[in-house]
Design a protein around this motif. Structure first.
Motif, PDB file in Angstrom:
ATOM      1  N   ARG A 259       0.838  -1.200   0.000  1.00 24.82           N
ATOM      2  CA  ARG A 259       0.000   0.000   0.000  1.00 24.82           C
ATOM      3  C   ARG A 259       0.869   1.245   0.000  1.00 24.82           C
ATOM      4  O   ARG A 259       2.002   1.230   0.513  1.00 24.82           O
ATOM      5  N   SER A 260       0.348   2.305  -0.598  1.00 24.81           N
ATOM      6  CA  SER A 260       0.988   3.613  -0.501  1.00 24.81           C
ATOM      7  C   SER A 260       0.677   4.195   0.868  1.00 24.81           C
ATOM      8  O   SER A 260      -0.477   4.185   1.314  1.00 24.81           O
ATOM      9  N   LEU A 261       1.711   4.698   1.535  1.00 28.27           N
ATOM     10  CA  LEU A 261       1.546   5.237   2.879  1.00 28.27           C
ATOM     11  C   LEU A 261       1.499   6.755   2.917  1.00 28.27           C
ATOM     12  O   LEU A 261       0.747   7.347   3.699  1.00 28.27           O
ATOM     13  N   PHE A 262       2.317   7.406   2.077  1.00 26.65           N
ATOM     14  CA  PHE A 262       2.474   8.854   2.222  1.00 26.65           C
ATOM     15  C   PHE A 262       3.098   9.422   0.967  1.00 26.65           C
ATOM     16  O   PHE A 262       3.877   8.750   0.287  1.00 26.65           O
ATOM     17  N   ARG A 263       2.762  10.654   0.674  1.00 25.29           N
ATOM     18  CA  ARG A 263       3.404  11.404  -0.405  1.00 25.29           C
ATOM     19  C   ARG A 263       3.766  12.775   0.133  1.00 25.29           C
ATOM     20  O   ARG A 263       2.921  13.481   0.687  1.00 25.29           O
ATOM     21  N   GLY A 264       5.029  13.162   0.004  1.00 22.71           N
ATOM     22  CA  GLY A 264       5.452  14.459   0.530  1.00 22.71           C
ATOM     23  C   GLY A 264       6.924  14.706   0.271  1.00 22.71           C
ATOM     24  O   GLY A 264       7.566  13.994  -0.516  1.00 22.71           O
ATOM     25  N   LYS A 265       7.464  15.688   0.952  1.00 21.23           N
ATOM     26  CA  LYS A 265       8.882  16.032   0.792  1.00 21.23           C
ATOM     27  C   LYS A 265       9.607  15.852   2.115  1.00 21.23           C
ATOM     28  O   LYS A 265       9.015  15.963   3.198  1.00 21.23           O
ATOM     29  N   ILE A 266      10.894  15.551   2.014  1.00 21.66           N
ATOM     30  CA  ILE A 266      11.722  15.372   3.209  1.00 21.66           C
ATOM     31  C   ILE A 266      12.031  16.748   3.795  1.00 21.66           C
ATOM     32  O   ILE A 266      12.645  17.588   3.128  1.00 21.66           O
ATOM     33  N   VAL A 267      11.580  16.965   5.026  1.00 21.28           N
ATOM     34  CA  VAL A 267      11.793  18.258   5.673  1.00 21.28           C
ATOM     35  C   VAL A 267      12.787  18.168   6.818  1.00 21.28           C
ATOM     36  O   VAL A 267      13.202  19.205   7.368  1.00 21.28           O
ATOM     37  N   PHE A 287       2.582  17.504   0.660  1.00 16.58           N
ATOM     38  CA  PHE A 287       2.714  18.631  -0.258  1.00 16.58           C
ATOM     39  C   PHE A 287       1.677  19.709   0.008  1.00 16.58           C
ATOM     40  O   PHE A 287       1.970  20.903  -0.042  1.00 16.58           O
ATOM     41  N   ASP A 288       0.441  19.316   0.303  1.00 21.93           N
ATOM     42  CA  ASP A 288      -0.642  20.291   0.407  1.00 21.93           C
ATOM     43  C   ASP A 288      -0.932  20.743   1.827  1.00 21.93           C
ATOM     44  O   ASP A 288      -1.769  21.612   2.050  1.00 21.93           O
ATOM     45  N   ASP A 289      -0.224  20.157   2.812  1.00 25.48           N
ATOM     46  CA  ASP A 289      -0.456  20.546   4.206  1.00 25.48           C
ATOM     47  C   ASP A 289       0.783  20.204   5.018  1.00 25.48           C
ATOM     48  O   ASP A 289       1.015  19.045   5.363  1.00 25.48           O
ATOM     49  N   ASP A 290       1.566  21.221   5.340  1.00 22.65           N
ATOM     50  CA  ASP A 290       2.840  21.019   6.033  1.00 22.65           C
ATOM     51  C   ASP A 290       2.674  20.417   7.418  1.00 22.65           C
ATOM     52  O   ASP A 290       3.623  19.873   7.985  1.00 22.65           O
ATOM     53  N   THR A 291       1.463  20.472   7.975  1.00 24.33           N
ATOM     54  CA  THR A 291       1.253  19.923   9.321  1.00 24.33           C
ATOM     55  C   THR A 291       1.007  18.412   9.293  1.00 24.33           C
ATOM     56  O   THR A 291       1.051  17.760  10.342  1.00 24.33           O
ATOM     57  N   TYR A 337      17.450  16.426   1.829  1.00 21.11           N
ATOM     58  CA  TYR A 337      16.470  17.418   2.285  1.00 21.11           C
ATOM     59  C   TYR A 337      15.748  18.004   1.068  1.00 21.11           C
ATOM     60  O   TYR A 337      16.369  18.344   0.058  1.00 21.11           O
ATOM     61  N   GLY A 338      14.435  18.113   1.162  1.00 26.22           N
ATOM     62  CA  GLY A 338      13.634  18.676   0.091  1.00 26.22           C
ATOM     63  C   GLY A 338      13.207  17.688  -0.969  1.00 26.22           C
ATOM     64  O   GLY A 338      12.427  18.042  -1.865  1.00 26.22           O
ATOM     65  N   GLN A 339      13.698  16.448  -0.899  1.00 30.10           N
ATOM     66  CA  GLN A 339      13.341  15.441  -1.890  1.00 30.10           C
ATOM     67  C   GLN A 339      11.845  15.136  -1.835  1.00 30.10           C
ATOM     68  O   GLN A 339      11.247  15.032  -0.766  1.00 30.10           O
ATOM     69  N   SER A 381      -2.946   5.037   5.816  1.00 29.12           N
ATOM     70  CA  SER A 381      -2.591   6.434   5.997  1.00 29.12           C
ATOM     71  C   SER A 381      -3.709   7.344   5.524  1.00 29.12           C
ATOM     72  O   SER A 381      -4.465   7.023   4.596  1.00 29.12           O
ATOM     73  N   THR A 382      -3.833   8.495   6.167  1.00 30.87           N
ATOM     74  CA  THR A 382      -4.845   9.483   5.757  1.00 30.87           C
ATOM     75  C   THR A 382      -4.310  10.403   4.672  1.00 30.87           C
ATOM     76  O   THR A 382      -5.017  11.265   4.191  1.00 30.87           O
ATOM     77  N   ASN A 383      -3.038  10.207   4.272  1.00 34.48           N
ATOM     78  CA  ASN A 383      -2.425  11.073   3.263  1.00 34.48           C
ATOM     79  C   ASN A 383      -2.817  10.662   1.848  1.00 34.48           C
ATOM     80  O   ASN A 383      -2.583  11.389   0.905  1.00 34.48           O
ATOM     81  N   PHE A 384      -3.456   9.477   1.699  1.00 35.10           N
ATOM     82  CA  PHE A 384      -3.865   9.003   0.378  1.00 35.10           C
ATOM     83  C   PHE A 384      -5.383   8.792   0.370  1.00 35.10           C
ATOM     84  O   PHE A 384      -5.972   8.441   1.386  1.00 35.10           O
TER      85      PHE A 384
END
Length: 384
Positions: A259-267, A287-291, A337-339, A381-384
Motif C-alpha cells: 500500500r501507498s503510505l504517504f506522499r510528501g517532501k523530506i523536511v 505537499f498540500d499541508d505542512d502539518t 532534504y527537500g526530496q 494512511s490518511t495522506n492518500f
C-alpha cells in the motif's frame, strides 16, 4: 582471478531459471533497490559492476532452486557495511573471488552454486558479478526476500543453517574467517571486523546443501525484482508508476500485500554512520499541508513509519521510498532534504513472519518500543 573446479553439470532447468538481456539488468537493479527497503547498497554501482563482469566473463546461468541436487554445495556472497560507505568504497573483483575460494578451501569441497544473501541494492547484483567471475550458476532465491542489516536475519538462520565458517575480505585482500555456532555472535564478530576494514567488505558464508536451499530461502526473488523493475517502467508510460508497484506486489505470491503510505517532501533528515551501520531518521511533510507528517527510522533499511503515535508500517514488513515523479527507488544514502517522495509499504514474505524469524527481526530487535503488527492489520494512511 582465483579459480577452482566446480561440480556443476548442465541439466534441464526448473521453473525459476532466467537470463538477462537488453534493459533487463537495469530493470532488475531497480526492482531490487525497491525490495532493499532503503538498504543493500547503491543499486547503480552494483549494476555497473554486473554489466562489466558479464562483458568480461559472460553471463552466468541463473537457475531455479529445484535445479539443485540435494547434495550440491551452495554459498551466499554479499557486501557488508554501511551503505553510505559502499557508495565510495566498492568491490575490487579479486576480493569476491577470494571470499568464495577461501570458503571452499575451509569446507574442503568446491562450491556448486552461489546465492544472494538478500534481494536489495548492490547485494542483488554482486552475486551476478561473483557468478560470472567464478563460472558458477546463481540460484534464483535469497535469504530474506528484502534487505536487513544483520547476517543473522536470514531464513537460513531461522531454519538452522549455520552462518559459519564466514569469510570476510577487504579491498586489500586482508582476510578473516569467523567460526562460531551462533549467528548472532557471528554478526557481532563480523561487524567489528567490517569496522576495522573501513565499514565495507565482501563476505561469503551460509554454506548449505541444495536440500537446505529448497527449505530455507525465499525462492524466485530475482524474478520478482526483475518483474517489479519492469512494472515501474510500464507505470511511467501509463502515468502512475507508484501504483504500478503496489499492483504488482499485491499480485506477487511472495509478498501479496502492499500500500501507498504517504506522499510528501523530506523536511528533516538525521543520518550518521556508526557501529558499521547507517542509522537515523527522516520526517516527511505532505505537499498540500505542512502539518501532515510522517516519521521514518532506519538502520541501513527503513524500520518503522509513523504518523504521530500511529504506526503505519514496521519491520519486518518492507518500507521503501521512491521518487514522487518516476518511482525510482531512493536508498538511504541517497535521501536528501527537500526530496519529493512516495512511501510504499509491503508485507514481508511469510518466512520472515514466523515466531523463529521474529525473534531476530521484530521491531524490538532494533531497539524500537513496538511489537510487530502485519501491514494488512494496520490502519491505512490518511495522506492518500
Amino acid at each position: 582471478m582465483a579459480q577452482y573446479e566446480t561440480r556443476h553439470t548442465d541439466r534441464t532447468l526448473s521453473a525459476g531459471a532466467m537470463t538477462f538481456s537488453g534493459d533487463d539488468l537495469e530493470d532488475f537493479a531497480r526492482g531490487a533497490a525497491f525490495l532493499g527497503a532503503g538498504g543493500g547498497g547503491d543499486p547503480y554501482i552494483g549494476r555497473l559492476r554486473a554489466e562489466a563482469a558479464i562483458a568480461e566473463f559472460g553471463q552466468p546461468k541463473i537457475i531455479g532452486v529445484d535445479a539443485l541436487a540435494d547434495d550440491a554445495l551452495v554459498a551466499m556472497v554479499a557486501m557488508l557495511g554501511a551503505p553510505t560507505v559502499l557508495v565510495e568504497k566498492g568491490i575490487a573483483g579479486e576480493d569476491i573471488d577470494l571470499a568464495a575460494t577461501r570458503l571452499a578451501e575451509r569446507i574442503g569441497r568446491p562450491i556448486d552454486a552461489l546465492i544472494p544473501a538478500e534481494i536489495g541494492g548492490v547485494n542483488s547484483t554482486l552475486p551476478i558479478v561473483a557468478a560470472a567471475r567464478l563460472g558458477l550458476p546463481l540460484v534464483n532465491a535469497d535469504g530474506m526476500g528484502r534487505a536487513f542489516p544483520g547476517i543473522h536475519m536470514t531464513v537460513m538462520n531461522f531454519e538452522g543453517v549455520s552462518a559459519t565458517p564466514f569469510v570476510v575480505v577487504d579491498e586489500h585482500l586482508n582476510t578473516c574467517i569467523i567460526e562460531t555456532d551462533d549467528a548472532q555472535k557471528a554478526e557481532e564478530f563480523v561487524r567489528s571486523v567490517a569496522v576495522q576494514m573501513g565499514m565495507s567488505c565482501v563476505c561469503s558464508g551460509y554454506a548449505m546443501t541444495g536440500a537446505e536451499v529448497k527449505r530455507a530461502t525465499v525462492a524466485n526473488t530475482m524474478t520478482a525484482a526483475l518483474e517489479l523493475g519492469r512494472a515501474i517502467v510500464d507505470g511511467r508510460r501509463t502515468g502512475d508508476p507508484a501504483q504500478a508497484i503496489v499492483d504488482y506486489l499485491r499480485s506477487s505470491p511472495i509478498y501479496g500485500e502492499a500500500r501507498s503510505l504517504f506522499r510528501g517532501k523530506i523536511v528533516d533528515l538525521q543520518r550518521e554512520t556508526t557501529r558499521g551501520f547507517s542509522i537515523g531518521s527522516c520526517t516527511l511533510a505532505a505537499f498540500d499541508d505542512d502539518t501532515v507528517r510522517m516519521d521514518i527510522k532506519f538502520q541501513n533499511e527503513h524500520l518503522i513509519a509513523t504518523q504521530g503515535e500511529t504506526v503505519r508500517a514496521v519491520a519486518p514488513d518492507l518500507i521503501s521510498l521512491v521518487d514522487a515523479e518516476n518511482a525510482e527507488p531512493v536508498p538511504v544514502e541517497a535521501m536528501r532534504y527537500g526530496q519529493r517522495v512516495d512511501v510504499i509499504a509491503v508485507l514481508a514474505p511469510r518466512a520472515l513472519r514466523t515466531p523463529a524469524a521474529l525473534d531476530a527481526v521484530s521491531p524490538r530487535c532494533f531497539g524500537l518500543d513496538h511489537d510487530y503488527t502485519p501491514l494488512d492489520a494496520l490502519p491505512a494512511s490518511t495522506n492518500f
